[in-house]
Write an enzyme that holds these catalytic residues in place. Structure first.
Site, short mmCIF file in Angstrom:
data_model
loop_
_atom_site.label_atom_id
_atom_site.label_comp_id
_atom_site.label_asym_id
_atom_site.label_seq_id
_atom_site.Cartn_x
_atom_site.Cartn_y
_atom_site.Cartn_z
N LYS A 161 0.82 -1.21 0.00
CA LYS A 161 0.00 0.00 0.00
C LYS A 161 0.86 1.27 0.00
O LYS A 161 0.55 2.23 -0.70
CB LYS A 161 -0.95 -0.01 1.19
CG LYS A 161 -1.99 -1.14 1.11
CD LYS A 161 -3.03 -1.05 2.18
CE LYS A 161 -3.95 -2.27 2.17
NZ LYS A 161 -4.61 -2.52 0.88
N GLU A 249 -9.29 -4.77 -1.23
CA GLU A 249 -8.78 -6.12 -1.49
C GLU A 249 -9.38 -7.00 -0.40
O GLU A 249 -8.94 -6.99 0.74
CB GLU A 249 -7.25 -6.11 -1.46
CG GLU A 249 -6.63 -7.32 -2.15
CD GLU A 249 -6.63 -8.55 -1.26
OE1 GLU A 249 -7.50 -9.43 -1.48
OE2 GLU A 249 -5.79 -8.63 -0.37
N CYS A 283 -6.17 -14.69 1.48
CA CYS A 283 -7.47 -14.34 0.90
C CYS A 283 -7.71 -15.00 -0.45
O CYS A 283 -8.85 -15.28 -0.81
CB CYS A 283 -7.58 -12.82 0.78
SG CYS A 283 -6.21 -12.07 -0.11
N GLU A 461 -4.05 -4.02 -6.46
CA GLU A 461 -2.75 -3.79 -5.84
C GLU A 461 -1.68 -4.15 -6.88
O GLU A 461 -1.93 -4.93 -7.80
CB GLU A 461 -2.56 -4.70 -4.62
CG GLU A 461 -3.67 -4.64 -3.59
CD GLU A 461 -3.46 -3.60 -2.51
OE1 GLU A 461 -2.66 -2.67 -2.74
OE2 GLU A 461 -4.08 -3.73 -1.45
#
Length: 487
Positions: A161, A249, A283, A461
C-alpha cells in the site's frame, strides 16, 4: 518472550504514545502469551498523524519521481538486510512458520518498494496532437492516503500500500490490524532511515473505531483496505459518502480446477499451497478444489498422504512447516467450520483435530484438514473460513465445472491445472475472477495486478495499475493560434 516496541505509534518521524488510548495486547499465537502491550490511537494521535501527512505531502510531490524512487529503493535494501530480524517479528506477531516469513513477507515488501521506486520515473502522462493545438495529461498525487492492513501478511501489505502511494507523491497514514501491529512500526523506522521525510508514512494502532476515524477524515483523499468483505462494505460506504478514492482487497472462496490430464503431483502441490500455506490464512486461497472424476480418487489418496506429512509445531523452528492460527477467535472460527463440515455430511479425509504440542498448550493450532464428498451447497464450500481447511469437489465436464466455479458471490482468484493449454486459456476466460493461474497457484509477483471481481474487491494492488489508482489525471489543452470566439 517479549517483543515490546519503543512506543505504539510512529508519527512525523518519531515514536509517540498516548496513555489515554485503550490497551492493545499483542498475543504470541503459538503460546497465547502477551508479548507486548500497545495503546490504541486516541483522536489526538489521529489528528497528529493526519496533520503530519498533510503538511509533508506537497513538498514530497514536487520532487522528481526519480528522487522519490531513490528513497524507496534504499528502503528496499534495508528491508533485505534486516530480513532475519523482520521475519522473527512477523512470526511472533502472526504465528506463521519462520521458514515462510523469511521468504514471503519482508522480501515481498522489498520487491514492492524496489519495483515502484524504479517504475515511477517512467510513469508519465501522454501528449495528444490535435492538428495545431495539442493537449497533454499529467498524473498527479491525490494527497493524504489511508492504508488499513490485515493480519495475515502485515509487513507485505504495508509495503504493497505505501510503496505506490509514496512513489506517486502521496503521504500515507497506515493502520495495521490490531492483531499484528509490530512490523509496520519497523517499516516506518526503515523508511525514516532511508531518508523519507518526516510525516510521509505514519503508523497508528487501533481497532475499528480508529479505522473509521481515518476513513471519515475530511483531509483523507484515498482509502486502501485489505480485509474481509463485511469490513470492506463498511469502509466503502463511509468513503463513498465523502467521494473518496477507494481500493478494496477483500475475501474469497476461490476455485482451483484440476482436469484429468493434469500433472497430479504439481496439481496437489498447488492445492496444498492454496490451502495450507500461512496456515490457510490467505485471501486468494483455492479452497474449493474441483477434481475431475477420472483422477479424483487417486488425487485424494496422494493428497491425504502428503498432507499428513506436514510438520506442525514451534513456528520459530526452521523445520516447522505450519504454525498456529493468528488468534483465539480465528481458531474458534476454523474449528467451528470443521464441525459444520462434519455435520453437513462432508467426509473428513484427514486432519480436523487440535494437536497436542508439548510446550505450546495455549497455542492456536489446528491440523491441516481435507474434506471430500463436498457439495456446492455446503457451508464449507460457500463461506470463507480463512484456515487450513480444503474442500474437494468432484466434477465430470468442462462446462459443468465452469458454472459451479462461478456460483459464488466472491471473485478474487481461480486456478486451472491441465496439460491442454488451449483448454486452460478457454476455461480461465470464462472464470469470474480477477487473479488467475494456470498450472500454478498463489504466486503474486509485484509486476502483475492483484485484485478481484464481484464481492472480492475494487481496484488493484501492484503493477502500474496501482500507480494509476494512487494518482489523479489532469488534462491540459494548449492553443497555439487565435481563440475562435463568436463574441
Amino acid at each position: 518472550m517479549r517483543a515490546q516496541p519503543t512506543a505504539s505509534h510512529y508519527v512525523n518521524g518519531r515514536y509517540i504514545d498516548d496513555e489515554q488510548g485503550a490497551p492493545l495486547p499483542v498475543i504470541y499465537p503459538a503460546t497465547g502469551e502477551t508479548i507486548a502491550m500497545l495503546r490504541s490511537a486516541t483522536p489526538n494521535v489521529l489528528e497528529l498523524a493526519i496533520e503530519a501527512a498533510r503538511a509533508a505531502q506537497p513538498a514530497w510531490a514536487r520532487l522528481k519521481p526519480v528522487e522519490r524512487g531513490r528513497i524507496l529503493r534504499r528502503a528496499a535494501d534495508i528491508l533485505r538486510a534486516r530480513n532475519a530480524d523482520l521475519a522473527r517479528i512477523e512470526t511472533l506477531d502472526t504465528g506463521k512458520a519462520i521458514q515462510e516469513t523469511l521468504v514471503a513477507d519482508a522480501p515481498s515488501a522489498a520487491d514492492c518498494l524496489e519495483y515502484f521506486g524504479g517504475a515511477v520515473a517512467a510513469y508519465n502522462g501522454e501528449a495528444v496532437d490535435l492538428g495545431g493545438p495539442f493537449a497533454y495529461t499529467r498524473r498527479e498525487a491525490l494527497g493524504v492516503c489511508v492504508g488499513i492492513g490485515a493480519w495475515n501478511y502485515p509487513i507485505q501489505i504495508a509495503g504493497w500500500k505505501s510503496a505506490p502511494a509514496l512513489a506517486m507523491g502521496n503521504a500515507m497514514v497506515f493502520k495495521p490490524s490490531e492483531n499484528t501491529p509490530l512490523s509496520a512500526l519497523a517499516l516506518a523506522e526503515i523508511y525514516s532511515e532511508a531518508g523519507l521525510p518526516d510525516g510521509l508514512f505514519n503508523v497508528v494502532q487501533g481497532y475499528g473505531d480508529v479505522g473509521a476515524g481515518l476513513v471519515g477524515h475530511d483531509v483523507v483523499a484515498k482509502v486502501s483496505v485489505t480485509g474481509s468483505v463485511p469490513t470492506g462494505r463498511k469502509v466503502l460506504s463511509l468513503a463513498g459518502s465523502k467521494m473518496k478514492h477507494a481500493t478494496m482487497e477483500l475475501g474469497g472462496k476461490s476455485p482451483l480446477i484440476v482436469f484429468d490430464d493434469a500433472d497430479i503431483e504439481n496439481a496437489i502441490g498447488g492445492a496444498m499451497l492454496g490451502n495450507f500455506y500461512s496456515t490457510g490464512q490467505i485471501c486468494s486461497n483455492g479452497t474449493r478444489v474441483f477434481v475431475q472424476s477420472g483422477i479424483h480418487d487417486r488425487f485424494v489418496e496422494r493428497l491425504v498422504e502428503r498432507t499428513k506429512k506436514i510438520r506442525i509445531g514451534n513456528p520459530l523452528d526452521p523445520e516447522t512447516q505450519m504454525g498456529p492460527l493468528v488468534s483465539k477467535a480465528q481458531h474458534e472460527k476454523v474449528v467451528g467450520y470443521i464441525g459444520i463440515g462434519k455435520q453437513d455430511g462432508a467426509v473428513l479425509a484427514c486432519g480436523g483435530n487440535v494437536p497436542s504440542l508439548q510446550g505450546f498448550d495455549g497455542g492456536f493450532f489446528v491440523e491441516p484438514t481435507v474434506f471430500t464428498g463436498v457439495t456446492d451447497t455446503m457451508r464449507i464450500a460457500r463461506e470463507e473460513i480463512f484456515g487450513p481447511v480444503m474442500s474437494v469437489l468432484k466434477f465430470d465436464g468442462e462446462d459443468e465445472v465452469i458454472d459451479r466455479a462461478n456460483d459464488t458471490e466472491f471473485g478474487l482468484a481461480a486456478g486451472v491445472f491441465t496439460r491442454d493449454l488451449p483448454r486452460a486459456h478457454r476455461v480461465i476466460a470464462e472464470l469470474q475472477a480477477g487473479t488467475c493461474w494456470i498450472n500454478a497457484y498463489n504466486l503474486t509477483p509485484v509486476e502483475i495486478p492483484f485484485g478481484g471481481f464481484k464481492q472480492s474487491g475494487i481496484g488493484r494492488e501492484n503493477s502500474l495499475a496501482a500507480l494509476a489508482l494512487y494518482s489523479q489525471l489532469k488534462s491540459i489543452y494548449v492553443e497555439t493560434g487565435d481563440v475562435a470566439s463568436p463574441y
